[in-house]
Design an enzyme around this catalytic site. Structure first.
Site, PDB file in Angstrom:
ATOM      1  N   ARG A 181     130.453  51.850  18.391  1.00 49.02           N
ATOM      2  CA  ARG A 181     130.888  50.856  19.624  1.00 49.02           C
ATOM      3  C   ARG A 181     129.969  50.338  20.523  1.00 49.02           C
ATOM      4  NH1 ARG A 181     136.461  50.969  22.430  1.00 49.02           N
ATOM      5  NH2 ARG A 181     135.437  49.174  23.150  1.00 49.02           N
ATOM      6  N   LYS A 182     128.795  51.169  20.366  1.00 50.95           N
ATOM      7  CA  LYS A 182     127.569  50.603  21.207  1.00 50.95           C
ATOM      8  C   LYS A 182     126.779  49.504  20.635  1.00 50.95           C
ATOM      9  CE  LYS A 182     129.103  53.997  24.187  1.00 50.95           C
ATOM     10  NZ  LYS A 182     129.967  54.506  23.214  1.00 50.95           N
ATOM     11  N   ILE A 183     126.054  48.783  21.461  1.00 52.86           N
ATOM     12  CA  ILE A 183     125.422  47.531  20.714  1.00 52.86           C
ATOM     13  C   ILE A 183     124.262  47.912  20.248  1.00 52.86           C
ATOM     14  CG2 ILE A 183     126.554  46.059  22.580  1.00 52.86           C
ATOM     15  CD1 ILE A 183     123.804  45.956  23.790  1.00 52.86           C
TER      16      ILE A 183
END
Length: 380
Positions: A181-183
């Site tokens: 879910r992190k970029i």
């Protein structure tokens, strides 16, 4: 209509090729790719040392250990955060003391920190919530004279900027997440960064059972040197398979942040014309990577937060409730976690939601999201 996800990682052939190359090399555990990823990540974040680990949670735990936090200590943390922020002090025998947050940024502030400090406070974990940079200088103006260490939880922060530098560059210890879910993702994984050689060196040993000789050094020699275990350590290692993905993702980071800020700008312009909705925004001291784009729902918007989530779901749009209030979770409901008011945390937890934002979100899909927001307000 096709489903619009709240988030999806941007992965492609370059990551596939990088992993295939590692598999072909025969070295898939922690090794040369991890070392390369550490060097390149440290350079990109303008910090001297980076230690790759298995998750941001383990990075937070290591940070507390090398900072000297131990049983009987208090660690101030924002309740308005993923529960790992509160869990990390528990892992080292300390007590998480919950602090409230600023109503605009969702971050710990100097004022909310002061309200939560106790005589036993030895550390503070300050979070860049959703990628919004925390005002670290204001917090350190409180903690530094008291000898309290500040650990920055930059789980969501890679690509965000604080006073002209990457977030985390001004902290003694910073923890990062590479969850999907992190970029920037490695599948699972994390990093601990520090300007201090001695803290990084100890963290590097502790992540690998506190061995005096690393596994990479032992395997590089036909006759491996004998190792010693200098203290009780952990198995918090990252693999070369993960690091290979991270190296490619790091190259993509500037483009990813630019695209997310474009998407956020479109959302912000649309929401500005919808009474009762407030969009998260850049603070005066920095810029966000918009890892999450959260919106506060209030008067006079006709729907409450949960009703708006239902309207989005009915349009096959996957949004999410806003950041949790950790103090309301069963794991902490009956624990002693301080006496500070958490009114803003409660209010934001009950009134915010996270809209879809990811690199490959199309303009048409974003228009679908905005139409639901406007329809909920009775606008065409």
């Amino acid at each position: 209509m096709s489903r619009i996800n709240v988030m999806q990682p941007w992965l492609g052939q370059a990551e596939i090729d990088a992993v295939a190359e590692v598999i072909s090399s025969g070295w898939v555990a922690q090794g040369p790719r991890v070392a390369q990823f550490e060097r390149e990540f440290a350079q990109s974040q303008q910090v001297a040392h980076a230690v790759a680990v298995s998750s941001c949670t383990t990075a937070l735990q290591l940070a507390l250990v090398v900072a000297g936090v131990s049983a009987g200590d208090d660690v101030v943390v924002p309740s308005f955060s993923f529960i790992a922020t509160a869990n990390a002090p528990v892992y080292v025998g300390a007590r998480p003391v919950f602090a409230d947050v600023d109503p605009l940024t969702g971050n710990l502030s100097a004022e909310t920190l002061l309200a939560a400090l106790t005589p036993a406070t030895t550390a503070v974990i300050a979070v860049d919530q959703g990628g919004v940079p925390v005002d670290l200088d204001a917090i350190r103006a409180v903690t530094d004279p008291l000898g309290i260490v500040v650990i920055e939880d930059a789980a969501c922060g890679v690509g965000s900027v604080y006073r002209g530098r990457p977030v985390g560059a001004g902290a003694d210890l910073t923890a990062w997440s590479f969850h999907p879910r992190k970029i920037l993702t490695t599948g699972e994984g994390g990093m601990l960064t520090s300007p201090h050689q001695e803290l990084a060196d100890r963290a590097r040993r502790l992540r690998e059972h506190a061995m005096s000789v690393s596994a990479a050094d032992r395997h590089a020699n036909t006759l491996a040197p004998a190792e010693e275990y200098t203290e009780v350590g952990y198995n918090f290692r990252m693999t070369d398979l993960q690091a290979a993905v991270g190296i490619v993702q790091l190259e993509r980071l500037p483009v990813v942040v630019e695209r997310r800020r474009e998407i956020a700008a479109v959302y912000s312009a649309a929401i500005a014309s919808i009474p009762g909705l407030r969009a998260v925004a850049d603070p005066e001291w920095g810029t966000s990577n918009f890892q999450s784009f959260w919106v506060e729902v209030g008067y006079p918007y006709p729907l409450d937060r949960d009703e708006l989530l239902t309207a989005l779901a009915n349009a096959d749009i996957s949004a999410r409730r806003g950041i949790m209030a950790s103090h309301r979770q069963p794991a902490y409901r009956d624990r002693s976690t301080g006496e500070a008011s958490l009114a803003v945390t409660d209010q934001l937890t009950d009134s915010t939601l996270i809209l879809p934002i990811y690199h490959e979100l199309t303009g048409d899909d974003q228009d679908r999201v905005i139409r639901v927001l406007r329809f909920g307000a009775g606008l065409s």
